[in-house]
Structure formats: structure tokens, C-alpha cells
Scaffold this active site. Sequence first.
Site, PDB file in Angstrom:
ATOM      1  N   THR A 194     -98.584  75.800  36.175  1.00  0.00           N
ATOM      2  CA  THR A 194     -99.731  76.555  36.680  1.00  0.00           C
ATOM      3  C   THR A 194     -99.752  77.931  36.042  1.00  0.00           C
ATOM      4  O   THR A 194     -98.758  78.391  35.475  1.00  0.00           O
ATOM      5  CB  THR A 194     -99.660  76.754  38.205  1.00  0.00           C
ATOM      6  OG1 THR A 194     -98.628  77.713  38.505  1.00  0.00           O
ATOM      7  CG2 THR A 194     -99.401  75.451  38.921  1.00  0.00           C
ATOM      8  N   ASP A 195    -100.863  78.612  36.162  1.00  0.00           N
ATOM      9  CA  ASP A 195    -100.862  80.041  35.883  1.00  0.00           C
ATOM     10  C   ASP A 195    -100.305  80.761  37.114  1.00  0.00           C
ATOM     11  O   ASP A 195     -99.957  80.138  38.123  1.00  0.00           O
ATOM     12  CB  ASP A 195    -102.265  80.517  35.520  1.00  0.00           C
ATOM     13  CG  ASP A 195    -102.232  81.710  34.562  1.00  0.00           C
ATOM     14  OD1 ASP A 195    -101.263  82.494  34.603  1.00  0.00           O
ATOM     15  OD2 ASP A 195    -103.176  81.863  33.765  1.00  0.00           O
ATOM     16  N   TYR A 196    -100.250  82.067  37.040  1.00  0.00           N
ATOM     17  CA  TYR A 196     -99.557  82.919  37.995  1.00  0.00           C
ATOM     18  C   TYR A 196    -100.076  82.714  39.420  1.00  0.00           C
ATOM     19  O   TYR A 196    -101.212  83.030  39.736  1.00  0.00           O
ATOM     20  CB  TYR A 196     -99.754  84.371  37.570  1.00  0.00           C
ATOM     21  CG  TYR A 196     -98.647  85.330  37.907  1.00  0.00           C
ATOM     22  CD1 TYR A 196     -97.532  85.443  37.080  1.00  0.00           C
ATOM     23  CD2 TYR A 196     -98.729  86.158  39.020  1.00  0.00           C
ATOM     24  CE1 TYR A 196     -96.528  86.363  37.362  1.00  0.00           C
ATOM     25  CE2 TYR A 196     -97.732  87.076  39.309  1.00  0.00           C
ATOM     26  CZ  TYR A 196     -96.626  87.170  38.476  1.00  0.00           C
ATOM     27  OH  TYR A 196     -95.630  88.076  38.755  1.00  0.00           O
TER      28      TYR A 196
END
Length: 776
Positions: free
Chosen positions: A321-323
Site C-alpha cells: 500500500t501507500d502510506y
Amino acid sequence: KTQMGKAIAVVLLVVVLSVSLITEAAPLAGDAWPIDADVKALVQKLTLAEKVGQMIQMDISTIMVNINEGVELNMTYLTTLIEEYHVGSFLNSPSSGGPNGNQSCPTVQQWRNIITTIQKVATSKGSTKMPIVYGLDTVHGANYVYGAIIFPQQLAMAATFNTTYAYECGVVGGKDTRAVGIPWTFSPILGVASHQAWPRTYETFGEDPLLATRMGEAIINGYQGTAKSDLRDLSKVAACMKHFVAYPFPVNGQDRGPVTVTTHQLYDIYVPSFDAAINNANVRTGMSAYHALNGQALGASKQYLSDLLRDELHFSGMLVTDYKVIDDLHDFHQVVPNYVEAAFASINQTSIDMNMAATTTHFFGDLISLVNAGRISEQRIDESVERVVQLKKDLGLLEPDFMNHIYDPNAKVGTQADRNMAIAAGRESVVLVQNNKNILPIKLNSAKRVLITGPGSNSAVAQSGGWTIHWQGPQNENEFAYKTTVLDAATSLAKGSSIDLTWKQGLNLNYSDADKTIPEAVAAARQADIVVVLIAERPYAEAPGDIPDITFDYQQTDFLRQIQATGKPVVLVIFEGRPRILPPHVYTDSDAVLMSIYPGPDGGIAIAETLFGVNNPSGRLPLTYPKYINQVPYRYWHKASFNTLGGPLWEFGTGLSYSQIRYSGLRVNAVNFNINTNFTVKVQIDVANTGEYAAQETVLLFVEDNYRFLEKEVKLLKDWRKVPLARGAKSTVSFDLPKDAFTFTNWNGKKDIQPGTFTLHVGVAQQEQLIEITLV
């Protein structure tokens, strides 16, 4: 806290050490990263807690002591994350948010010490004895390693229309990142820029899907190599295609804003670059995006992160995932009432393998509780953990002697050869969009009095943009290990020439002391023969770069107006990461305009050499530059019914040369083609350099479907060639357009083609040549 027995630990260690014995096959298109038998066996030996830990990625800021003072690790919490949470990955730079004490970012040796320490804890304290996999945003060179070579931003490299520079950026950035013990980069961005206000526009390869596709393939091959075994080379890293999918078209132009696209747009505009990354370049990892697409938060979308990504595109790599994307399902998108339900929605409905949890650990307990409650099967957990562990194996992290080969101690970072390559990329990225009365170049033997002024005139900060040294870009000029500003390079060129060069700040990026410095610059302009004014966006990245008004900053355009009011010829240079709307006087009262999209710390060389005729500009705009606010968002591939309000200020592909380039003799091998055959349209055009400078000409070939039952784009780029032309030279440029160049995706998501007439466009603006063919 879960511990394994000594006997099981021994078995695991044997399994880990035997991973390297599996014979590898060359990767195939699609499904390129199968799970090896020994990886499956290893995962089956892990406890549930250890499996879930492998799916967690933590930000290095969580294990730093006084991060604003230095780069010391908090060994107590690091050990806790490894022993108690079995964390499988870390990310980010200690300097992402700002300097660490007196230094801008970690040196090569400091990075090596950080990574070695983490790996020692992981392989000695952790119950699995498995190394972590570290990821870093190496996005235009190893921008978080002090002294590493920083390339132009992706959008600037797109302006070169030269895939060699994307490839070399991958080679150099990958080498310099692996040299500090980091085997994984969160790059490249493969989204197609679609809204001029979007603050991540400069991180993309522009607004055209073919341009993004070719540049993306090239940089991935540079990072990873072309064979599966290349990933074990201590000069290569695993690439990460991001952000899947259609992220760059938020309806409001703000980062992470919701996106709505048709099925046709999704498949023909936003998917091709990812498809090629997976099935041509065999990208090793991918990253999901922050936004909601067609009403679905991507962090919980089965349609996009399972059906499309895995089943249709056959991506078999590891997906991160992104952040904090999973937490965002609750905090940002508000589609679930709590974090437990966020974990359930994400892991149960998508193929996400690793949660970039970043600063929180609740996902660990949340996911374990979901499995224990029978809501998520352990088999689903195994699928992700197998992909995580397979990545580690493919990178060589599970080799018996890995701890002796975390990095190559002889690797050279920041070499002159690498620096020269980044400088060359900067030269080809400069775009000349206006040159009235051929005021440029300023000849070094012309005895002209030249004033250089403005916020970008003596600033490597202005040249570099965000994701440089820090997430939000450099904080001051002293943070660079090396740099060449426009003033530096211009001074060097003018030395020994007949040019009388003067510099006045005029206005700086912080707009401080303007009451004093602007009058000084205006007075100096009155004494000059030519004034070069350099305006610049200040650095930004992601949501902090959101703006309420896309118009260029008034302070800078008003400063320019005061210089223009002197009546002296003005050459304008613009450093920016997105096309800001320009008040009319900016271009009507400037004699020449050079666009420069963050060429990097040494980018001053490219600008100065272009101003003084040492470099003949060959860059082309990789996106549309709107004229009015109400044209935004404006893409060259807009629908036929889109009201262009008179057209853009500068269209996609605009780029002038100091030479005169003439197109003629556009021809095809036939004018009628049978739609039921596997035909090829052969296109040729003659291109001649009738000017006094050697040139490089990018010849663009577009296809327009004149009439179609599904509303058509005005045109789409289908091929290009970058051709060197000596003075007086003529070249015949040839293209082969396959049948696929005339297809489109219909509303059912299926490829379609229909009979009718098509117009081939070669070139843009005054150079454009047209010819029509018919499919029958």
C-alpha cells in the site's frame, strides 16, 4: 509476544539457507514471479503472528532517537518491532521531514550503518531470523543519499522524449540505492498526468499513455535489469510501479481527491503503462493508491486490486500500500467504522500483500484477531506472505552469506560519469516554447550586456523540486552535496567572452527583502541589452502542494511585469512542476520563453548553455499548457465535444529549435486497409534541417479516429522518433503502425475496431502534416 521453540527455529534457518538452491527460470510475460517450493515451505513453518509481521512495513522515524539531531537508532524499539511484531519491512529516510542535526540527509556510510544494524537485529533477535526488506523513494536518482547523483524529475525526462535517460536514471539510482544496502525503490510513477493543478504532476512521465509506457519500461529495466537473476546483483533494485490506478485525475485537482473515469478511459489511458510494466518489463512490485476510483476506495477494491491487477493484467509480484492507505479507509474515506474493519475490507477484498502501516502497529493485532475469528482465512495471509518472502529471496536476502553482502563496499556513489549523464538529460529536457525574432540564442561574441535575475536565477532549490533531499524538497542552498545554478553556469560561459554579465537577485523564493532587491534589479535592467528573468515554483510534494488557485504566484509575475516595463528585451525561464496559468503579459511581453521542469541540482548548466547557444533545445512539452483557468483540466486527448475555449497556450509536443526544421512528403504504403486482416500502415515523412545549428528533432505521430460510435479522443500519440540532424541534413523518418494502433476499448472493457476514416497527424503546430486512410 510470540516466540518459536529452538527446534523450530533451527528448521526455519535450514529452510532459509536452502532457498538459494532452487533453480530459476527466465521470467515470462505476465505471471513472471511464481512462488518457489522452498518459499512455500518456509511460510508454512511460520506462526500466524510471524506471518502477519511480514506484511507490516514501518517508517524509520519510529526507530530514531532525536531524529532532528542525528541518525541514531532507538535499539530498544527496533528490537521490540522485530521480536514482538515480527516486522518484515522498513521504509523512508531519517531526513524525509527535514535535516538530521547539521546534515541534510544520511551519507553513504551512515546509511550502511543504519541498514546493517537493522539487519543484524532482524537476523539475530527475530524468531524467524529473516532479514527485513527496506524500501526507499529513489525517484529521480538516489535523492535521499547525500552525494548521490540526482537526475531531472520524471516529467523533465519525459520532455526529452529519449528513453535512454529514463533507463540511465534507473541504472544510476538503483546502483546508488543498493550501494547503501537498500534493495527496493518506490519508483516509477506510471500514472498519466490529467489535471494541471495536481501537485504530483512533475512526478509523472506526462499526460500521454504511450510516453508514460515507454519511459516507465525503460526506467524499470534500468532499476532491475532484464533477467530475474539480475535482482541479486548488488547494483540492482526491485522497482515498484505506482500508484495503481488512475491516481492523477482527481476531480478537484487536489492530491488524493476522488477520481471518476469511464471504462474506456481506464483501459486506453490509465492502464497501458501498468500493463507494459507488468508484461514487458516484469516489474517486481506494485503500490496501491490513496484515492477512491469510481466510488471505490482503492485500499478495499476487489475490482481494481484483484480482478484487474491480478486476473486481467497477470501481476504476480508483491503489492504494497501507500502510506497508511488501510487506516485511510476509516480516517479519510470513512467507508468503515474502525481500524479492524479497515483491515478486514482491505485484506479480504484485495490482493494487497504489505501494509505500509508507517507509524502504527495496531494492524498486527487487528489482522490476527480477524483470522482467529474466522473472518479471514490463514490461506489468504499465506498468499501475501509468500509474495513478500519470494521478493526477499529474489533480491538475495535469504542467501546464507547475506549478512556479508548487504552492499558492495567498493560501490562508487556520485561519480562524475553519472553526474554527466544527469546533466545530459537536463540539456535535452529544456523546452523552447517561444522565440520572437530569434532573440535566442544570445551569442557569446555579441558584446551584449546581459542581466540575470529572479527567484530561479541562482537557486538549485528552484531547479530540483520536491523529493530532493527531503520529502518537501531542499530547505536551503547549503543542503546540496553539489550544484550548478544558472548564474554559476552562465558566469563560467561568459568568462573570456564579450558578454557583459550582471546578476541581481530581484526576488528570492521566500520573497524576503523585496522592497530593496526589486528596485535594484529594475535599475540594472534599464542598463542591460537583454534581461533573463527566471521565475520558479517553490518545492512541494503530495498534499502539501495542493493550491486553491492554479495561477502562477502574483509576486513573481508582478516582478516580471516591472522588468518588462523597462522596455528591454526579456527572456523568461520558468521552473515549475505543473503548468500554472500565466497572466497574458508574462508571455506577450516576453520575447522568448524557456520551460524547465525541475532539471536537478546541475540544471543550471542546461539553461545557461541553451541561453548562449551551446545547447540547441530539443525538448518537447510532455503535457498541455492551458491558457485559461476554466480550461483546466485540459489534455490533448480530450473528447471531440470538449470546448477548448480557443485552444491551449502551448500544446502537447510543443518545442522549438534554434534551427529551422521542415517536414514534407508525408506518405503511406496504402490508403485502404482491410479491417479483417492483420495489416500494418507504413508511414514515412521527410525531415530537413535548413538552419545553421545541428539539431535533434522529435517527430510525433498521432492517430485520429474521425468518427466512432464511442465518443473519440481528438487524437492519440502512437509513435515517435528522435532524429539527429546535422546542418543541411535531411532524413526520411519511418513508422510502422500495427492494427492495434487503430483499436479502442468499448464500454464493456473489450478491445474494438470499426471501419471508417482515420487521419494521421505527424508533428504539431506549424509543422503538422496530415494524411487520411480508410479501414474497410
